[in-house]
Write an enzyme that holds these catalytic residues in place. Structure first.
Site, PDB file in Angstrom:
ATOM      1  N   ASP A   1      -2.577  -2.798  -2.998  1.00 27.23           N
ATOM      2  CA  ASP A   1      -3.481  -1.691  -2.674  1.00 27.23           C
ATOM      3  C   ASP A   1      -2.789  -0.385  -3.062  1.00 27.23           C
ATOM      4  OD1 ASP A   1      -5.634  -0.298  -1.673  1.00 27.23           O
ATOM      5  OD2 ASP A   1      -5.657  -1.330   0.259  1.00 27.23           O
TER       6      ASP A   1
ATOM      7  N   HIS B   1      -0.419  -0.654   4.966  1.00 30.96           N
ATOM      8  CA  HIS B   1      -0.957   0.698   5.157  1.00 30.96           C
ATOM      9  C   HIS B   1      -0.449   1.297   6.463  1.00 30.96           C
ATOM     10  CE1 HIS B   1      -3.757   4.029   5.555  1.00 30.96           C
ATOM     11  NE2 HIS B   1      -4.080   3.558   6.744  1.00 30.96           N
TER      12      HIS B   1
ATOM     13  N   GLU C   1       3.110   6.884  -8.043  1.00 35.37           N
ATOM     14  CA  GLU C   1       2.495   6.019  -7.026  1.00 35.37           C
ATOM     15  C   GLU C   1       3.079   4.617  -7.131  1.00 35.37           C
ATOM     16  OE1 GLU C   1      -0.834   5.474  -4.183  1.00 35.37           O
ATOM     17  OE2 GLU C   1      -0.915   7.082  -5.637  1.00 35.37           O
TER      18      GLU C   1
ATOM     19  N   ASP D   1       0.858  -1.188   0.000  1.00 30.06           N
ATOM     20  CA  ASP D   1       0.000   0.000   0.000  1.00 30.06           C
ATOM     21  C   ASP D   1       0.888   1.229   0.000  1.00 30.06           C
ATOM     22  OD1 ASP D   1      -2.246   1.543  -0.065  1.00 30.06           O
ATOM     23  OD2 ASP D   1      -2.939   1.084   1.952  1.00 30.06           O
TER      24      ASP D   1
END
Length: 862
Positions: free
Chosen positions: A703, A837, A671, A633
């Protein structure tokens, strides 16, 4: 409201235009509801959706927008594709490369359940087609408004129903000739030849048509006087006031039209825009009263930069990138015609807005979009604080129980309330004569009812903990009561640990130790009393104690904090994660003050401490052997040039109870992660060290993938994984599966029970009707919610050499939602994604550096 959710629609620059408005350009298009009264910009001043060359402020009035084929100002449909990044994913057909799911990608295990969803079929008349024309002007006309006005002089030829973005014209009919030439005249008498060339006849399912449907639907929303903010549309005439918190909620909708398995459908969901009833100037004034004068500018910048503001004169949103203290409303800027005007005069003439504070600074918002393909970035938008409302919630508001409770009354809708609100929008579409006329002209219509179909509920899992097996109530997806008092799978003794506290929190520190002594024996944790260290309530005092007292033998440090001040927390975490790698647990003292919850909190703290030291809590049955599960993530670090941090977490044992963690830094604007190869190689070494053999499967849950990045992921990141696996050693060829995880989806599912709608049970799988034909994808509703509507998670298998059946992939995914050690229940995403995350968030929020690698085999970031 997250940064990725804020899509700001600022337009391209336009200069002064001399146009003789005739036909559709002269008056409001037939069928439109008149907009609310609004001051129209004067000719020669700034017009358009955002900015003028060089300087900028402002946007066109609604009436002007409607003159130019409403909706096409936001999105050009030239051959290169639209501006909305999510449409770029339309051409990514990954299923065609997966032989084992070409025929069928649906599973069969589980109990059949009747579901409905917030999707409505879009139908078109038989033999419907969309005709695309390219428009050329001789001489060349630069201004889009002028091009539109000149073309629309020939409405008798092209018809009343048309959509034009300045270059591409769409019509529901075919003109008599493939190439048609017409002539128009500007206001100053210049003759212009317009060549209309048919370039494409598009079937209903073409990607261009899908973009077109979305633009037409946004046109319908404008007809209904809904106001666009970002990607969504809101109703400013029906606000919900929350005066005690100085907040206003605008109700609205998210919408998208896509090709699904069997139909083109509209997906629409309820959205709410939270605004503050104070302007940026009000906020600055209040801050001034609370701040020392010499620190005021620094504090304002710290509070405002990065926030999104809404301009009160045209309801456009902008991100505050800087504050120009050298300018004020009396400062001037140059217009397109070369003349200069002050902000004060400009807003008075353009928007009938009187600025009262002449000493306030100017907010600066940098553009993100270039002018045209390969064009240059326009100048920054300069905004007046007095004319801007703050949007969203502050951290203080988010942490205020009463604020969130009062907001939830209006925003957290039950399935039946959500269905009712969505149904109202569809009713408006069917009952509004102007909307229906527009749809009839294009030959389109929408179903009136929610789409209904069947889903499946997977079998609930058994929880294994300390040699015992537990069942839990699947309706609540929580086993905290069932497993209370049971020993853990693997425990770490607390022999050498520190508890740092302030004098005022001495009682809380003693209470914490006493309660830990009460709860740890049942878990199987052997615990000795902590080394107690009293410090002053200053960041420097905590750091000095850590530097003096933490040794290589220290297992964990517990810091009892007087408040949740971020700077103190960040300093502690940064030191203990980088300079002196030691697991740490920060506890805010007031959380220990409630006697009725103190034992539950002590239990949670003990569980976290055990995890951070390398212990394991519970597990579920994992039939898939020799499989390494990876979660990835991303988080954007706004303090470090807005670069990205990718958290990478991989299982290193067959039970998937132990995890290896690394993070990678990525430059601004990217990203996708370049350093994943290094992380995967390190994870494979860690697996080998624990098991003495290599995994035969690697399954990646990815993710943090933004809209429009799917193609890059398929073409760049997947090959990087494959290269990495090949480089491990000759003869090593594990099977690879890569699954994109998406939490931010607008799809909602409702279970039908006794004539009522309710949330689906945890474990509900949807792999029909609302999935995409070109993808191997499915939804899972894994968690339970106590109020409101549950959100599903979307999974898209973009690469798969495993040969596993859809049932197996779906079941594995659901199982992994059970092993997140920070919550004794099922969560919304697979545990490795949530771990990734948490890691990326800690690094991006507090550490801003790569953590020490000696911590990588522990869940130190929980």
């Amino acid at each position: 409201m997250t940064g990725r959710a804020r899509a700001r629609a600022r337009g391209r620059a336009r200069g002064q235009e001399t146009v003789q408005h005739v036909g559709a350009a002269a008056s409001q298009q037939p069928g439109y509801i008149p907009p609310r009264p609004q001051q129209s910009p004067t000719e020669g001043d700034l017009v358009g959706r955002g900015r003028q060359r060089g300087m900028v402020v402002g946007a066109t009035s609604k009436s002007q927008e409607l003159q130019i084929s409403a909706g096409f100002q936001e999105l050009s449909l030239a051959e290169r594709g639209g501006r909305r990044r999510d449409f770029h994913d339309l051409g990514v057909n990954t299923r065609q490369n997966l032989d084992h799911v070409k025929e069928s990608k649906t599973g069969s295990s589980g109990i059949i359940v009747k579901l409905s969803t917030n999707h409505f079929r879009l139908t078109s008349r038989p033999q419907w087609a969309l005709y695309q024309y390219h428009i050329d002007y001789n001489p060349l006309m630069e201004a889009r408004r002028l091009r539109s006005a000149l073309l629309f002089q020939h409405e008798d030829l092209i018809g009343r129903c048309h959509a034009f973005d300045g270059t591409i014209l769409f019509l529901p009919k075919r003109l008599q000739h493939k190439v048609t030439e017409v002539f128009s005249q500007t206001r100053n008498g210049e003759h212009v030849r317009i060549t209309i060339t048919l370039t494409n006849e598009l079937p209903p399912t073409s990607p261009t048509c899908l973009q077109f449907y979305n633009i037409i639907f946004r046109r319908l929303l404008k007809i209904m006087n809904l106001q666009q903010i970002g990607r969504n549309y809101y109703n400013p005439s029906d606000p919900i006031d929350i005066p005690n918190h100085r907040l206003v909620i605008w109700p609205g909708f998210t919408t998208s039209i896509l090709q699904y398995e069997n139909n083109i459908m509209l997906c629409t969901d309820v959205s709410h825009k939270v605004l503050r009833s104070e302007t940026v100037l009000d906020f600055m004034f209040n801050l001034y009263q609370q701040t020392e004068e010499h620190k005021f500018q620094e504090q304002v910048s710290k509070e405002l930069i990065g926030l999104i503001v809404l301009t009160k004169y045209n309801n456009k949103t902008y991100r505050v990138d800087d504050i120009d203290w050298d300018q004020n409303p009396k400062s001037t800027f140059k217009k397109a015609d070369g003349s200069e005007v002050s902000f004060l005069e400009y807003y008075r003439k353009q928007y009938n807005q009187e600025i009262t504070d002449l000493k306030q600074p100017v907010l600066v918002s940098q553009p993100k979009r270039r002018r045209g393909p390969g064009g240059t970035l326009p100048g920054p938008a300069m905004l007046i604080p007095e004319l801007c409302y703050l949007t969203g919630l502050t951290d203080k508001m988010r942490n205020d129980f009463n604020v969130m409770k009062d907001l939830a009354v209006h925003t957290r809708l039950t399935p039946e309330q959500r269905q009712r609100e969505v149904g109202r929008l569809i009713d408006y579409i069917h009952k509004d004569d102007n909307v229906q006329r527009e749809l009839r002209d294009w030959g389109l219509s929408f179903d009136s009812n929610l789409l209904s179909f069947s889903g499946r509920i997977l079998q609930s899992e058994k929880i294994h903990q300390g040699g015992k097996t537990f069942d839990y109530n699947p309706q609540f997806a929580d086993w905290s009561k069932e497993t209370r008092g049971a020993p853990l799978i693997s425990v770490k003794p607390l022999d050498n640990w520190l508890l740092i506290y302030t004098r005022r929190n001495y009682e809380a520190a003693n209470s914490l130790i006493q309660n830990l002594f009460k709860v740890t024996p049942a878990m199987g944790i052997q615990m000795k009393k902590a080394i107690m260290i009293e410090v002053d309530d200053r960041t420097e005092a905590y750091l000095r104690a850590l530097q003096q007292k933490v040794t290589s033998d220290t297992q964990i440090v517990v810091c009892l904090l007087s408040s949740n001040r971020k700077d103190k927390y960040d300093a502690i975490k940064k030191y203990l994660c980088t300079d002196c790698p030691t697991p740490s647990q920060c506890v805010v003292a007031r959380t220990l003050g409630k006697q009725q919850t103190v034992m539950a909190i002590a239990t949670k703290i003990a569980l976290q401490m055990n995890c951070k030291m390398g212990g394991e809590l519970w597990r579920v049955d994992m039939p898939l052997k020799l499989a390494m599960i990876v979660g990835i993530d991303c988080y954007h670090d706004t303090t470090a040039g807005r670069r990205s941090i990718a958290g990478f977490v991989a299982s290193i044992n067959e039970g998937m109870t132990r995890w290896f963690s690394r993070c990678v830094f990525q430059d601004r604007g990217q990203e996708l992660v370049d350093g994943l190869k290094v992380c995967l190689q390190a994870a494979l070494r860690a697996w080998s060290g624990c098991n003495e053999y290599m995994p035969s499967r690697v399954i990646v849950y990815r993710d943090g993938v933004g809209d429009g990045q799917l193609k890059t992921l398929v073409n760049y990141e997947v090959p990087q994984f494959l290269d990495c696996l090949k480089s491990v050693g000759r003869g090593y060829n594990p099977r690879l599966t890569v699954i994109v995880v998406k939490k931010r989806v607008n799809a909602r599912f409702f279970a039908q029970s006794g004539g009522r709608l309710q949330n689906p049970l945890p474990g509900t799988v949807i792999d029909v009707e609302v999935t995409r034909p070109e993808w191997y994808d499915f939804f899972i509703v894994s968690q339970a919610v106590r109020s409101g509507s549950v959100s599903p998670t979307h999974y898209n298998v973009i690469y798969d050499s495993s040969g596993l059946k859809p049932d197996h992939i779906q079941r594995l995914t659901y199982k992994l939602c059970h092993v997140y050690y920070n919550w004794p229940g099922v969560i919304r995403v697979p545990a490795p994604c949530q771990y990734a995350h948490k890691l990326a968030f800690l690094v991006g929020q507090s550490i801003h550096r790569e953590p020490n690698l000696s911590l990588s085999n522990r869940l130190y970031y929980l």
